[in-house]
Design a protein around this motif. Structure first.
Motif, PDB file in Angstrom:
ATOM      1  N   UNK A  73       0.823  -1.212   0.000  1.00 13.42           N
ATOM      2  CA  UNK A  73       0.000   0.000   0.000  1.00 13.42           C
ATOM      3  C   UNK A  73       0.850   1.252   0.000  1.00 13.42           C
ATOM      4  N   UNK A  74       1.924   1.224   0.800  1.00 18.92           N
ATOM      5  CA  UNK A  74       2.862   2.354   0.814  1.00 18.92           C
ATOM      6  C   UNK A  74       3.564   2.496  -0.535  1.00 18.92           C
ATOM      7  N   UNK A  75       3.958   1.362  -1.123  1.00 16.97           N
ATOM      8  CA  UNK A  75       4.616   1.411  -2.437  1.00 16.97           C
ATOM      9  C   UNK A  75       3.677   1.997  -3.491  1.00 16.97           C
ATOM     10  N   UNK A  76       2.398   1.672  -3.411  1.00 13.92           N
ATOM     11  CA  UNK A  76       1.434   2.211  -4.375  1.00 13.92           C
ATOM     12  C   UNK A  76       1.324   3.725  -4.259  1.00 13.92           C
ATOM     13  N   UNK A  77       1.316   4.225  -3.023  1.00 18.07           N
ATOM     14  CA  UNK A  77       1.221   5.679  -2.850  1.00 18.07           C
ATOM     15  C   UNK A  77       2.464   6.387  -3.367  1.00 18.07           C
TER      16      UNK A  77
ATOM     17  N   UNK B 272      -3.775   3.416  -2.370  1.00 14.30           N
ATOM     18  CA  UNK B 272      -3.243   2.309  -1.572  1.00 14.30           C
ATOM     19  C   UNK B 272      -3.995   0.999  -1.755  1.00 14.30           C
ATOM     20  N   UNK B 273      -5.296   1.078  -2.102  1.00 13.36           N
ATOM     21  CA  UNK B 273      -6.044  -0.170  -2.238  1.00 13.36           C
ATOM     22  C   UNK B 273      -5.524  -1.030  -3.389  1.00 13.36           C
TER      23      UNK B 273
ATOM     24  N   UNK C 161      -9.184  -3.158   5.205  1.00 12.01           N
ATOM     25  CA  UNK C 161      -8.051  -3.553   4.362  1.00 12.01           C
ATOM     26  C   UNK C 161      -8.150  -5.039   4.015  1.00 12.01           C
ATOM     27  N   UNK C 162      -8.624  -5.850   4.971  1.00 15.57           N
ATOM     28  CA  UNK C 162      -8.717  -7.283   4.727  1.00 15.57           C
ATOM     29  C   UNK C 162      -9.715  -7.621   3.630  1.00 15.57           C
ATOM     30  N   UNK C 163     -10.708  -6.748   3.413  1.00 18.32           N
ATOM     31  CA  UNK C 163     -11.647  -6.993   2.316  1.00 18.32           C
ATOM     32  C   UNK C 163     -10.912  -7.000   0.982  1.00 18.32           C
TER      33      UNK C 163
END
Length: 585
Positions: free
Chosen positions: A22-26, A32-33, A287-289
């Protein structure tokens, strides 16, 4: 002990990898999703490496969905949803029907049965309640007209799928699946449908009559104990309990039950505290979804069936968006709302997975349909936040085309302009009130009670119709468009009051109003100190922020009591005024 270790391993792996990705995506300017979904793919059985327990992850994800939808429901009221029923009901049902018919045709080209195409279309037709409301919340649109229409649309879709889940087993035989024991006739089908309607009706009655009183009463008693931990526990118990009970007793989904439970609690004075107390749990488990969705995905389908995946994703992202846009525009809502709603609803989610599982267990769907639905879900959820970046450019293009009279022309729209019989002398030094929600309604009622002339500019067309039936002046449209403020005769007004919570749009409204009427007084509502300071720098005459005004009112009440109890020789009143006036804003 082994089960406990599996649970801990699943949670640690899911949360840890979701945090990293999620951090890498931002860092690469993605939501983040997207990282959460990729984390699920890496933890799923279709990829090498650590394989988390899919069943446990899905159950934890259900808990996240319940808490998230309960929290979202806290910010909505029944009146808000009912106010958009005239677009939400035909919009949701119309899109379901059109998408399903299209998929029946696509399934026929692929050699599927009509029943397989029907179920496949229903799976692609409904949007993910979690994704839509989470995305709108992150963009500050949940409390706007856009968020209300989207929420109403989702509720109708969820209710429609409840009936589908009830009717599918007895119809499995005619649809090409495993026939129900004893078959099904017209009488049995009627009874099944009647029972489904009765259960939903009972659920609604229970929530409005029993839960509407019992839930706030329970939380008030718990709050009286003075324990923050106990109150947080009570909020979680109410959210999870209502969702579980609604699913077991009335046959509705966990998400819908939790949403309506939160909406019922949202009408009580404890709604804000309940939202704050449950926020950390909601965010963590939500987040688990997304991780669980990724765990179900088999990337090999992208290589084995790329064309079919492309077709399915196009139906979800493109066709559904066009249908939603056309429906919202047909009801003459502003271009910005039509674009945002159409983009927000362009994905599929939790209900699609439930229907997929049922369709496969009944033998209606071919095996490949499951991979196509999962591929459509993960790709559409991943690209959905990115699609929002296209809303503003499309809006600008649409406004240019509309200005040239090519399409979306508002001429002939009776609600977009004041009735011809309105006498011009009534519209002089009046107030233009933008927004007629909870705040705007109170302002309007006060103006009406004091015989002050005002014109309401409101995006909710049903609200405009209601105001006109009650003899009030109102125009429909987005007040950040000059044409709407012109129809409200802002050039002859003495004041414009922006009661909507959309601060960026409010600044545009103020700018347009001042260009049309340089002497007009501007009063704006905002939600943060940063937004308030920005508006003050732009010379807005008065900026009101909810927390500040609440504190000011409480300070005023405190000092009135102190002044009343002070000895006659003490001059406390001047200190009171200096204390209140010295605050920001």
């Amino acid at each position: 002990m082994e089960h406990g270790a599996t649970l801990i391993t699943t949670m640690v792996a899911a949360f840890g990898l979701a945090l990293v990705l999620g951090y890498a995506a931002t860092r690469v300017k993605l939501p983040p999703l997207v990282g959460y979904l990729v984390a699920g793919v890496l933890l799923g059985p279709a990829t090498p490496g650590l394989v988390a327990d899919v069943n446990l992850a899905q159950q934890l994800a259900e808990l996240g969905v319940i808490l998230l939808m309960f929290g979202v429901g806290l910010h909505f009221s029944l009146d808000d949803l009912l106010s958009v029923r005239r677009i939400a009901i035909p919009g949701a049902l119309g899109r379901i029907v059109f998408t399903t018919l299209l998929c029946i045709g696509i399934g026929h080209l692929w050699g599927w049965s009509v029943g397989a195409g029907l179920v496949f279309g229903l799976e692609l037709a409904v949007a993910s309640t979690v994704v839509v409301l989470r995305t709108l919340s992150d963009r500050g649109l949940l409390a706007t007209m856009t968020g209300t229409i989207a929420a109403g649309w989702l509720v109708v879709e969820d209710l429609a799928l409840v009936f589908v889940l009830v009717l599918l087993p007895p119809l499995a035989g005619p649809l090409g699946g495993t026939p129900a024991p004893g078959g099904v006739g017209a009488t049995g089908l009627t009874l099944t449908l009647g029972w489904a309607l009765a259960r939903v009706a009972l659920f609604v009655v229970f929530m409005l009559v029993v839960a509407r009183r019992a839930i706030p009463w329970l939380l008030w008693r718990i709050a009286g104990a003075g324990s923050r931990e106990l109150f947080t526990l009570a909020v979680v118990v109410v959210g999870v309990g209502v969702a579980y009970g609604s699913a077991r007793l009335f046959g509705v989904s966990f998400a819908l039950g939790a949403f309506l439970g939160g909406m019922v609690l949202g009408e009580s004075a404890l709604s804000h505290r309940a939202a704050e107390e449950s926020l950390p749990l909601r965010d963590a488990f939500a987040v688990l979804f997304f991780v669980s969705v990724g765990m179900l995905f088999d990337p090999s389908v992208l290589v084995q069936e790329p064309l079919r995946v492309l077709v399915a994703v196009s139906v979800v992202v493109v066709v559904k968006s066009v249908i939603a846009f056309a429906i919202v525009a047909w009801y003459r809502y502003p271009l910005d709302i039509a674009l945002t709603v159409s983009v927000a609803l362009a994905q599929i989610g939790e209900f699609s997975f439930i229907l997929l599982s049922l369709g496969r267990s009944l033998g209606i769907l071919p095996a490949e349909a499951g991979n196509l639905v999962l591929a459509s879900a993960i790709i559409s959820i991943a690209v959905n936040p990115i699609l929002f970046f296209a809303v503003e450019p499309l809006r600008r293009v649409g406004e240019r085309l509309s200005a040239r009279g090519w399409f979306l022309e508002r001429v002939g729209d009776q609600l977009a302009q004041l009735p011809n019989e309105i006498q011009p002398e009534r519209l002089n030094a009046h107030v233009v009130l933008v927004g007629y929600g909870r705040v705007g309604r109170r302002i309007g009622e006060a103006l009406h009670a004091n015989h002050r002339t005002f014109v309401v500019a409101e995006q909710n067309r049903e609200m405009v119709e209601l105001l006109r039936r009650n003899g009030l002046l109102a125009v429909s449209g987005d007040a950040s468009e000059a044409a709407v403020l012109i129809q409200a005769h802002v050039a002859r007004a003495s004041m414009v009051v922006v009661a909507t919570p959309d601060s960026p749009r409010a600044r545009k409204m103020v700018d347009i109003a001042r260009r049309l009427n340089p002497r007009i007084e501007t009063i704006v509502r905002t939600h943060s100190d940063e937004e308030a300071e920005l508006m003050r720098r732009e010379n807005v005459d008065a900026v009101f922020m909810g927390e500040h005004e609440l504190a000011t009112s409480m300070i005023a009440r405190v000092f009135r009591s102190l002044v009343a109890n002070d000895p006659p020789d003490q001059a406390s009143e001047p200190v009171l005024h200096r204390s209140i006036d010295s605050g920001p804003g």
